[in-house]
Write a protein that holds these residues in place. Structure first.
Motif, PDB file in Angstrom:
ATOM      1  N   UNK A   1       1.172  -1.212   0.090  1.00  0.00           N
ATOM      2  CA  UNK A   1      -0.247   0.464   0.228  1.00  0.00           C
ATOM      3  C   UNK A   1       0.876   1.276  -0.015  1.00  0.00           C
ATOM      4  N   UNK A   2       0.713   2.276  -1.238  1.00  0.00           N
ATOM      5  CA  UNK A   2       1.713   3.182  -1.311  1.00  0.00           C
ATOM      6  C   UNK A   2       0.617   4.677  -1.454  1.00  0.00           C
ATOM      7  N   UNK A   3       0.931   5.179   0.083  1.00  0.00           N
ATOM      8  CA  UNK A   3       0.418   6.392   0.422  1.00  0.00           C
ATOM      9  C   UNK A   3       0.794   7.671   0.397  1.00  0.00           C
ATOM     10  N   UNK A   4       0.949   8.188  -0.141  1.00  0.00           N
ATOM     11  CA  UNK A   4       1.480  10.310  -0.522  1.00  0.00           C
ATOM     12  C   UNK A   4       0.158  10.810   0.512  1.00  0.00           C
ATOM     13  N   UNK A   5       1.570  11.645   2.038  1.00  0.00           N
ATOM     14  CA  UNK A   5       0.360  12.490   2.813  1.00  0.00           C
ATOM     15  C   UNK A   5       0.311  13.506   2.572  1.00  0.00           C
ATOM     16  N   UNK A   6       0.980  13.576   1.394  1.00  0.00           N
ATOM     17  CA  UNK A   6       1.159  15.324   1.417  1.00  0.00           C
ATOM     18  C   UNK A   6      -0.148  15.745  -0.038  1.00  0.00           C
ATOM     19  N   UNK A   7      -0.489  14.309  -0.246  1.00  0.00           N
ATOM     20  CA  UNK A   7      -1.968  14.520  -1.355  1.00  0.00           C
ATOM     21  C   UNK A   7      -3.445  15.138  -0.069  1.00  0.00           C
TER      22      UNK A   7
END
Length: 600
Positions: free
Chosen positions: A594-600
């Motif tokens: 699971x790849x999560x970009x918290x800046x989005x």
């Protein structure tokens, strides 16, 4: 009687050239705007057919230049087998002259009208002859012709003829000048683009005004040229049967076996018996009533369908996908080639493809690409059976919006290959409504619709899982931070909790105070090497650990780290930058990450 005599004096026959001179709209020359596209289409069709017959990979050069007020010079040059000098004047200077009309096989051109109609249009609008250069081999010299058409007789008018120094070993070059405009420049480029999709073995080099571009081939395999077959007994009419019988001096049984496709001796004998005719009769001696009885028997006896593997040349699912991938960037592409079928004794095959997402327009109707025998159909979309079939499918059942035609980021391609494509007119812009063809198109589209529905469902499911993961990764640390403030205890690492909730390799990226952090927490049980791809405007020169690979392309840096993150362990990457861009993780199954970009 005086009036009748006067009317009789006015009556005369006209040549086919004279007819099309007054009805050029029937051939696709109804306006100067469309004239350019029709001319290039006819010349390119001939070039592709010639290259396939010679078994060479087509390398076609196309040039369009303005030479005077509203006068354009069009040049189409190919590397085909060339044309014997004696035949050049007739190929280009005589309507209804060609080699394919009498052959039953898949070809782009059939009637022998197309390129000679362009010659006719040129002399009508500019008065200039068409220049043809052709060479048949390295041992032969090239010949240059200047050709026009004698309207009254439909015969070639050779203005000039002679040897010519040409650097090509073999091929044909056609130069036509006529009055036109470039208002349809966008549609012209679309035609060339679509032609390259369904002819993935061909290369097109184009010079348009001051622009030059190339549509490269994606396949190095030469297409097998379709083989001509005999007419099928279920597709023949009385006039054709009578004409064939008169010219054949053989017994009826032999005539049926040798003159028709898939007719064996047993089937031929059954036809003779049903027609009440003796098998030993001379076929050229049959009278009209006997021929009518024979025709009825021929169409009543069961005969296998024509051998489509010989007379048809489908593109193939893999090459359709590769052709679409070359010209369109989409998230999903699927293709289908239906089994061959028959209408009125003519073999045909339907191929279809569907694309979704990517850079396709999100709004408006789906992009529809229609093809017949590898030729794009650019006009009369609403009058075409392909469009009718697309609108007939219930796309809403496949999770696609629909308002008559499907809407949204969707591309639909349909190709009909046949020994006799049933066009609605001589301009070959639309396919007529033939029930057998429509049935195959609908079945192909429904099959593709099921594939698309599965893709969209999985994508939506993955998006929902990603949204949940983003929520977990964003909320739990905040809850932990608030709890630690309330109970006045040190902040607890929440990564193990996130991992236990999702049981995956969790990859998080965030940016804070000019620092980009990438954190990998492995709760998937996977023990192999993982590659992290980070593509952004940051060069990550001070990255810790240092990237294994960095490349720069137009200010976008691709950084790659190869890591081994043991189960229940966490690894971190940090560097100075502003974040953003694309983050990908490879080397582990999609279901376990699971790849999560918290800046989005």
């Amino acid at each position: 009687m005086v009036l009748a005599d006067e009317l009789a004096k006015q009556q005369r026959s006209i040549s086919v050239a004279e007819f099309f001179e007054k009805n050029k709209h029937l051939l696709g020359f109804d306006s100067p705007t469309r004239g350019v596209i029709t001319t290039i289409k006819e010349a390119v069709d001939n070039a592709l057919d010639a290259c396939e017959e010679a078994q060479v990979l087509p390398d076609i050069f196309i040039s369009i230049k303005k030479t005077g007020p509203d006068i354009f010079r069009i040049i189409v040059e190919d590397n085909g087998p060339g044309i014997v000098p004696a035949q050049v004047p007739f190929v280009f200077g005589k309507l209804l002259y060609g080699s394919r009309f009498h052959q039953i096989r898949q070809t782009r051109g059939q009637q022998g009208i197309g390129i000679s109609a362009a010659v006719l249009y040129a002399q009508l609008t500019s008065g200039l002859p068409t220049v043809v250069i052709s060479r048949t081999g390295h041992k032969e010299s090239a010949h240059r012709f200047e050709v026009q058409i004698k309207i009254e007789t439909n015969e070639p008018d050779i203005i000039a003829n002679g040897p010519f120094e040409w650097d090509r070993i073999h091929g044909t070059r056609v130069q036509i000048e006529f009055k036109s405009t470039m208002a349809a420049k966008k549609k012209l480029i679309e035609y060339l683009r679509y032609t390259s999709i369904v002819n993935p073995h061909a290369r097109f080099r184009v010079e348009l005004d001051d622009e030059a571009f190339t549509f490269e081939r994606v396949s190095q395999e030469v297409i097998a040229c379709p083989v001509a077959i005999q007419p099928h007994p279920h597709g023949i009419e009385f006039g054709q049967l009578k004409r064939m019988a008169v010219t054949r001096d053989e017994k009826l049984l032999d005539f049926l076996v040798n003159g028709f496709s898939r007719v064996g001796k047993r089937s031929a004998q059954d036809m003779c018996d049903q027609a009440g005719l003796k098998a030993m009769l001379k076929v050229n001696g049959l009278n009209t009533e006997q021929l009518k009885s024979l025709l009825a028997a021929m169409q009543a006896v069961a005969v296998p369908a024509p051998p489509s593997s010989q007379c048809l040349s489908p593109i193939g699912e893999e090459l359709i996908r590769r052709g679409l991938d070359k010209e369109f960037q989409m998230d999903f592409v699927a293709a289908r080639t239906r089994p061959s079928s028959v209408f009125s004794g003519h073999s045909f095959m339907v191929e279809a493809a569907i694309g979704y997402g990517g850079k396709l327009p999100a709004e408006g109707n789906a992009i529809i690409l229609r093809f017949a025998n590898r030729v794009p159909l650019m006009y009369q979309q609403g009058a075409c059976a392909i469009t009718e079939c697309i609108s007939r499918v219930n796309w809403k059942s496949y999770n696609i919006s629909q308002q008559g035609l499907p809407t949204g980021p969707v591309l639909i391609l349909v190709h009909v290959a046949s020994t006799n494509v049933p066009f609605t007119s001589e301009s070959k812009d639309a396919i007529a409504s033939i029930p057998e063809i429509e049935k195959e198109i609908v079945l192909a589209l429904q099959d593709l619709g099921r594939d698309l529905k599965l893709f969209v469902s999985r994508r939506d499911k993955n998006k929902l899982a990603e949204d949940r993961a983003r929520a977990v990764c964003a909320i739990i640390p905040e809850i932990a931070e608030k709890v630690s403030e309330i109970v006045e205890k040190p902040l607890v690492d929440t990564s193990p909790i996130e991992g236990k909730l999702m049981r995956k390799l969790i990859v998080k990226r965030w940016t804070r105070d000019g620092k980009v952090m990438i954190e990998l927490s492995n709760y998937s049980g996977y023990e192999g090497e993982i590659s992290v791809y980070d593509i952004s405007a940051d060069d990550a020169a001070d990255a810790h650990p240092k990237a294994d690979f960095v490349s720069d392309m137009e200010g976008q840096f691709t950084k790659v780290w190869k890591l081994i993150v043991p189960p229940k362990e966490t690894s971190r990457i940090s560097y100075s930058g502003n974040g953003g861009g694309i983050l990908e993780v490879r080397g582990i199954d999609d279901a376990k990450k699971m790849v999560v970009d918290l800046d989005v």
